[in-house]
Structure formats: structure tokens, C-alpha cells
Write an enzyme that holds these catalytic residues in place. Sequence first.
Site, PDB file in Angstrom:
ATOM      1  N   HIS A 169       0.861  -1.192   0.000  1.00  0.00           N
ATOM      2  CA  HIS A 169       0.000   0.000   0.000  1.00  0.00           C
ATOM      3  C   HIS A 169       0.890   1.232   0.000  1.00  0.00           C
ATOM      4  CE1 HIS A 169       0.819  -0.584   4.278  1.00  0.00           C
ATOM      5  NE2 HIS A 169       0.318   0.610   4.575  1.00  0.00           N
ATOM      6  N   ASP A 197       5.819   4.430   5.156  1.00  0.00           N
ATOM      7  CA  ASP A 197       6.651   3.452   5.886  1.00  0.00           C
ATOM      8  C   ASP A 197       6.751   2.122   5.136  1.00  0.00           C
ATOM      9  OD1 ASP A 197       3.864   3.291   6.722  1.00  0.00           O
ATOM     10  OD2 ASP A 197       4.461   1.839   8.233  1.00  0.00           O
ATOM     11  N   HIS A 198       6.049   2.026   3.984  1.00  0.00           N
ATOM     12  CA  HIS A 198       6.126   0.809   3.170  1.00  0.00           C
ATOM     13  C   HIS A 198       6.785   1.028   1.809  1.00  0.00           C
ATOM     14  CE1 HIS A 198       3.627  -1.814   5.862  1.00  0.00           C
ATOM     15  NE2 HIS A 198       3.438  -0.612   6.377  1.00  0.00           N
ATOM     16  N   HIS A 213       1.321   3.896   2.071  1.00  0.00           N
ATOM     17  CA  HIS A 213       1.900   4.580   3.230  1.00  0.00           C
ATOM     18  C   HIS A 213       3.416   4.577   3.105  1.00  0.00           C
ATOM     19  CE1 HIS A 213      -1.825   4.146   6.056  1.00  0.00           C
ATOM     20  NE2 HIS A 213      -1.830   5.290   5.380  1.00  0.00           N
ATOM     21  N   HIS A 232      -7.374  -1.435   5.402  1.00  0.00           N
ATOM     22  CA  HIS A 232      -6.356  -0.539   5.966  1.00  0.00           C
ATOM     23  C   HIS A 232      -6.458   0.815   5.268  1.00  0.00           C
ATOM     24  CE1 HIS A 232      -2.703   0.766   7.910  1.00  0.00           C
ATOM     25  NE2 HIS A 232      -2.142   0.997   6.737  1.00  0.00           N
TER      26      HIS A 232
HETATM   27 ZN   LIG Z   1      -0.106   1.494   6.512  1.00  0.00          ZN
HETATM   28 ZN   LIG Z   2       2.744   0.355   8.196  1.00  0.00          ZN
END
Ligand SMILES: [Zn+2]
Ligand SMILES: [Zn+2]
Length: 255
Positions: free
Chosen positions: A60, A64-65, A62, A144
Amino acid sequence: MRFTTLGTGTISLSPNRSCAGYLLEAPELQLLIDCGSGITRRLAERGTGWRTITHVAITHFHIDHHGDLPSLIFAWKYGFVPTRSAPVEIIGPLGTAELLARLAAAYGDWLTKPGFPLTIREIGPGAPIELPGGTRLSCHPVPHTPESVAYSMERGSRRVVYTGDTGPSESLGTWASGSDLLVCECSLPTGMNVPGHLTPELCGDLAAAAAPKHLALTHFYPPIEDVDVHAIVGRRYAGPVTLTSDGWSYEIEDE
Ligand SMILES: [Zn+2]
Ligand SMILES: [Zn+2]
């Protein structure tokens, strides 16, 4: 195939846990799954294997990914000589091509035209991708963000499922059933949880539904470190559980 947790942390920055990133190694395949901040460092700590990653799949959007993905592409372009010529494929849910186009608009055309073949492939539920060497990648939508997916990597009857970031989902439990390894996010303790993530209790419920041969927990915010996760999960799921750290590996032999 071998699954390695490169980054088991979150955007709650930690000296010990990088943001999300995982490596699936199989014949002819070096698949990086998610590429959050700190993953280029974790890859470098393992030697020069980062140069030969063949595929990147993001769960996804975000940061942090995927925050380190531009750095990784730049490293493939300028980080060694002779420069990379081998192709790479970036896989992600619907919207991945647009995300990369926006990143290229910010950083430069090199991001999508780095001088070696870079393809972008969007994956949808029910349309598995055959990867080189006989590994199959499929996805399942998870609650999410609108685009978020879990991934399944299969070789014959062997199967690894990684939830990505997810809230509780009955359909995910069904879809993940029969896996050899279930890699499950375990963000926050009950009482601190936010929608779209799992607590140890909810991880236990998911594992009870999916009944994997081995459960590996990841994506820990710092408060989870103070909770007896093994005890909570163990009341719901009787199989083996690992609370992973960066660099943990799990090997699954082909049948
Ligand atoms: Zn996330
Ligand atoms: Zn995350």
C-alpha cells in the site's frame, strides 16, 4: 524459498526496527516486499544482493512501506559500475503506476526510466502473477487504506502469506488458510489500537482462522514490546509463534 524480515518496525522510528520490508528468495527470484525507510540500509548490511533484486511488490502507499524505493532505484542507476542492465518489475495494487509517476514528477524521469528496463505491474485480486522460477504471487484486499493488499507467495503447495497493514478481516483468515508461514502485522496493544491495524488478540484470532504452520508477527509499534504477546496469541492459536526482529529468516523447502 526463504522469507526474511528486513524491517519489522513502523513509522514510530526505532533504533532496532526499520520500517516495513521483507525479502522472498526463490530460484530466479529476489522479491523485495515493501521498501520502507531503513530498508536500503538493511539490504546493504547483507552485502551486494541488493543489486540483483528482480522484483519489488508494495502492499500500500503509506510511506513506511515504500519510502526507500526511490533511493533503491537511484542506487541501481548510480550505485555501482558497470551500471545495472538487468530488468526490474515493480508490482503493487491499483494506483501504483500513478504513485510512481508522481514520484518521478518530483524526483525526475530516472525514477521510472532509470536506464535499465523497469516495468510497473498492477495486481488485482484473483489475477495471480507468475514470477520467474515457478513462484506465484497473488493478493487479497485488506481493510487498511483503499488500495491495501496482503500478498501470497506460492511454490507448488508451499505458501507464505504476508498481511501487510490490515485491520481484522474474516475473508483474510479464509484466504490465508493453508499457509506454511503467515507473516502478520501486530501494531499495538488492545486499548491503544487504531482502526486498520491488529492487536495481539486480533492476530491470534486471524491465526486461529487461517491455521498456518507457523505464525510470524511484525510491524511493532514500541508499546507492543511491553506486552506478553506470546501469552495472548497462545490463548487463541496453538501453533508456533515468532515475534520477529530485523534479519529473521524462515526457510520453506519445496515439496
Ligand atoms: Zn499502513
Ligand atoms: Zn505500516
